[in-house]
Design a protein around this motif. Structure first.
Motif, mmCIF file in Angstrom:
data_model
loop_
_atom_site.group_PDB
_atom_site.id
_atom_site.type_symbol
_atom_site.label_atom_id
_atom_site.label_comp_id
_atom_site.label_asym_id
_atom_site.label_seq_id
_atom_site.Cartn_x
_atom_site.Cartn_y
_atom_site.Cartn_z
ATOM 1 N N CYS A 58 0.827 -1.210 0.000
ATOM 2 C CA CYS A 58 0.000 0.000 0.000
ATOM 3 C C CYS A 58 0.859 1.256 0.000
ATOM 4 O O CYS A 58 0.534 2.232 -0.691
ATOM 5 C CB CYS A 58 -0.933 0.000 1.207
ATOM 6 S SG CYS A 58 -2.274 -1.184 1.070
ATOM 7 N N LEU A 59 1.943 1.259 0.754
ATOM 8 C CA LEU A 59 2.838 2.416 0.759
ATOM 9 C C LEU A 59 3.494 2.623 -0.600
ATOM 10 O O LEU A 59 3.609 3.761 -1.077
ATOM 11 C CB LEU A 59 3.913 2.258 1.833
ATOM 12 C CG LEU A 59 3.459 2.426 3.274
ATOM 13 C CD1 LEU A 59 4.629 2.186 4.219
ATOM 14 C CD2 LEU A 59 2.864 3.796 3.505
ATOM 15 N N ILE A 60 3.902 1.555 -1.240
ATOM 16 C CA ILE A 60 4.505 1.657 -2.575
ATOM 17 C C ILE A 60 3.482 2.201 -3.563
ATOM 18 O O ILE A 60 3.792 3.101 -4.359
ATOM 19 C CB ILE A 60 5.053 0.286 -3.030
ATOM 20 C CG1 ILE A 60 6.271 -0.083 -2.193
ATOM 21 C CG2 ILE A 60 5.398 0.302 -4.517
ATOM 22 C CD1 ILE A 60 6.753 -1.505 -2.407
ATOM 23 N N PHE A 61 2.255 1.691 -3.515
ATOM 24 C CA PHE A 61 1.200 2.183 -4.391
ATOM 25 C C PHE A 61 0.937 3.659 -4.143
ATOM 26 O O PHE A 61 0.802 4.450 -5.081
ATOM 27 C CB PHE A 61 -0.076 1.364 -4.180
ATOM 28 C CG PHE A 61 -1.255 1.900 -4.939
ATOM 29 C CD1 PHE A 61 -1.366 1.691 -6.305
ATOM 30 C CD2 PHE A 61 -2.237 2.626 -4.293
ATOM 31 C CE1 PHE A 61 -2.444 2.194 -7.012
ATOM 32 C CE2 PHE A 61 -3.318 3.137 -4.986
ATOM 33 C CZ PHE A 61 -3.421 2.920 -6.357
ATOM 34 N N LEU A 62 0.866 4.063 -2.881
ATOM 35 C CA LEU A 62 0.606 5.457 -2.534
ATOM 36 C C LEU A 62 1.709 6.380 -3.046
ATOM 37 O O LEU A 62 1.436 7.437 -3.627
ATOM 38 C CB LEU A 62 0.454 5.600 -1.018
ATOM 39 C CG LEU A 62 0.191 7.009 -0.495
ATOM 40 C CD1 LEU A 62 -1.177 7.490 -0.953
ATOM 41 C CD2 LEU A 62 0.288 7.030 1.012
ATOM 42 N N VAL A 63 2.962 5.989 -2.864
ATOM 43 C CA VAL A 63 4.085 6.806 -3.333
ATOM 44 C C VAL A 63 4.062 6.907 -4.851
ATOM 45 O O VAL A 63 4.249 7.999 -5.416
ATOM 46 C CB VAL A 63 5.430 6.233 -2.823
ATOM 47 C CG1 VAL A 63 6.606 6.882 -3.524
ATOM 48 C CG2 VAL A 63 5.528 6.412 -1.322
ATOM 49 N N ASN A 64 3.822 5.807 -5.537
ATOM 50 C CA ASN A 64 3.764 5.848 -7.007
ATOM 51 C C ASN A 64 2.624 6.736 -7.485
ATOM 52 O O ASN A 64 2.771 7.474 -8.456
ATOM 53 C CB ASN A 64 3.610 4.432 -7.580
ATOM 54 C CG ASN A 64 4.904 3.658 -7.516
ATOM 55 O OD1 ASN A 64 5.984 4.241 -7.534
ATOM 56 N ND2 ASN A 64 4.793 2.355 -7.426
ATOM 57 N N TRP A 65 1.480 6.685 -6.800
ATOM 58 C CA TRP A 65 0.333 7.504 -7.169
ATOM 59 C C TRP A 65 0.639 8.997 -6.968
ATOM 60 O O TRP A 65 0.321 9.821 -7.823
ATOM 61 C CB TRP A 65 -0.870 7.081 -6.347
ATOM 62 C CG TRP A 65 -2.101 7.871 -6.622
ATOM 63 C CD1 TRP A 65 -2.851 7.867 -7.749
ATOM 64 C CD2 TRP A 65 -2.717 8.794 -5.723
ATOM 65 N NE1 TRP A 65 -3.906 8.722 -7.619
ATOM 66 C CE2 TRP A 65 -3.857 9.324 -6.380
ATOM 67 C CE3 TRP A 65 -2.429 9.221 -4.437
ATOM 68 C CZ2 TRP A 65 -4.692 10.247 -5.778
ATOM 69 C CZ3 TRP A 65 -3.260 10.145 -3.845
ATOM 70 C CH2 TRP A 65 -4.374 10.647 -4.530
ATOM 71 N N VAL A 66 1.287 9.330 -5.842
ATOM 72 C CA VAL A 66 1.625 10.732 -5.559
ATOM 73 C C VAL A 66 2.650 11.243 -6.564
ATOM 74 O O VAL A 66 2.519 12.359 -7.085
ATOM 75 C CB VAL A 66 2.133 10.893 -4.120
ATOM 76 C CG1 VAL A 66 2.763 12.259 -3.894
ATOM 77 C CG2 VAL A 66 1.011 10.651 -3.132
ATOM 78 N N VAL A 67 3.643 10.447 -6.864
ATOM 79 C CA VAL A 67 4.672 10.868 -7.827
ATOM 80 C C VAL A 67 4.065 11.026 -9.209
ATOM 81 O O VAL A 67 4.367 11.986 -9.932
ATOM 82 C CB VAL A 67 5.847 9.858 -7.828
ATOM 83 C CG1 VAL A 67 6.799 10.121 -8.974
ATOM 84 C CG2 VAL A 67 6.583 9.925 -6.490
ATOM 85 N N ALA A 68 3.195 10.110 -9.615
ATOM 86 C CA ALA A 68 2.593 10.175 -10.951
ATOM 87 C C ALA A 68 1.652 11.382 -11.060
ATOM 88 O O ALA A 68 1.628 12.056 -12.097
ATOM 89 C CB ALA A 68 1.830 8.901 -11.245
ATOM 90 N N SER A 69 0.884 11.662 -10.021
ATOM 91 C CA SER A 69 -0.034 12.799 -10.105
ATOM 92 C C SER A 69 0.716 14.112 -9.988
ATOM 93 O O SER A 69 0.286 15.114 -10.522
ATOM 94 C CB SER A 69 -1.100 12.686 -9.012
ATOM 95 O OG SER A 69 -0.507 12.801 -7.729
ATOM 96 N N GLY A 70 1.866 14.130 -9.337
ATOM 97 C CA GLY A 70 2.677 15.349 -9.246
ATOM 98 C C GLY A 70 3.382 15.654 -10.540
ATOM 99 O O GLY A 70 3.607 16.818 -10.887
#
Length: 73
Positions: A58-70
């Protein structure tokens, strides 16, 4: 006297709840003693490892989502 480890037959839901409370670090001593008496230690270890793995995913998914949306915003 405590029953042998292999004779303890706690429920899976009880094991999951005990591990979740352990992740939070909040547990009453009476509940802790009850878990020790009822739950199988091997089940606790298996559920704990599985939940830790899911937490990391879940943490990996969250970080990837934040980086992709940024990057697009």
């Amino acid at each position: 006297m405590n029953p042998p480890v292999h004779k303890r037959e706690g429920s899976w839901t009880g094991t999951v709840k005990a591990v979740l409370w352990g992740f939070l670090g909040v547990r009453r001593n009476s509940d802790y003693q009850d878990d020790i008496a009822k739950l199988n230690p091997l089940h606790i270890i298996a559920v704990g490892v599985l939940m830790a793995f899911l937490f990391v995913l879940c943490l990996i998914f969250l970080v990837n989502w934040v980086v992709a949306s940024g990057a697009t915003g």
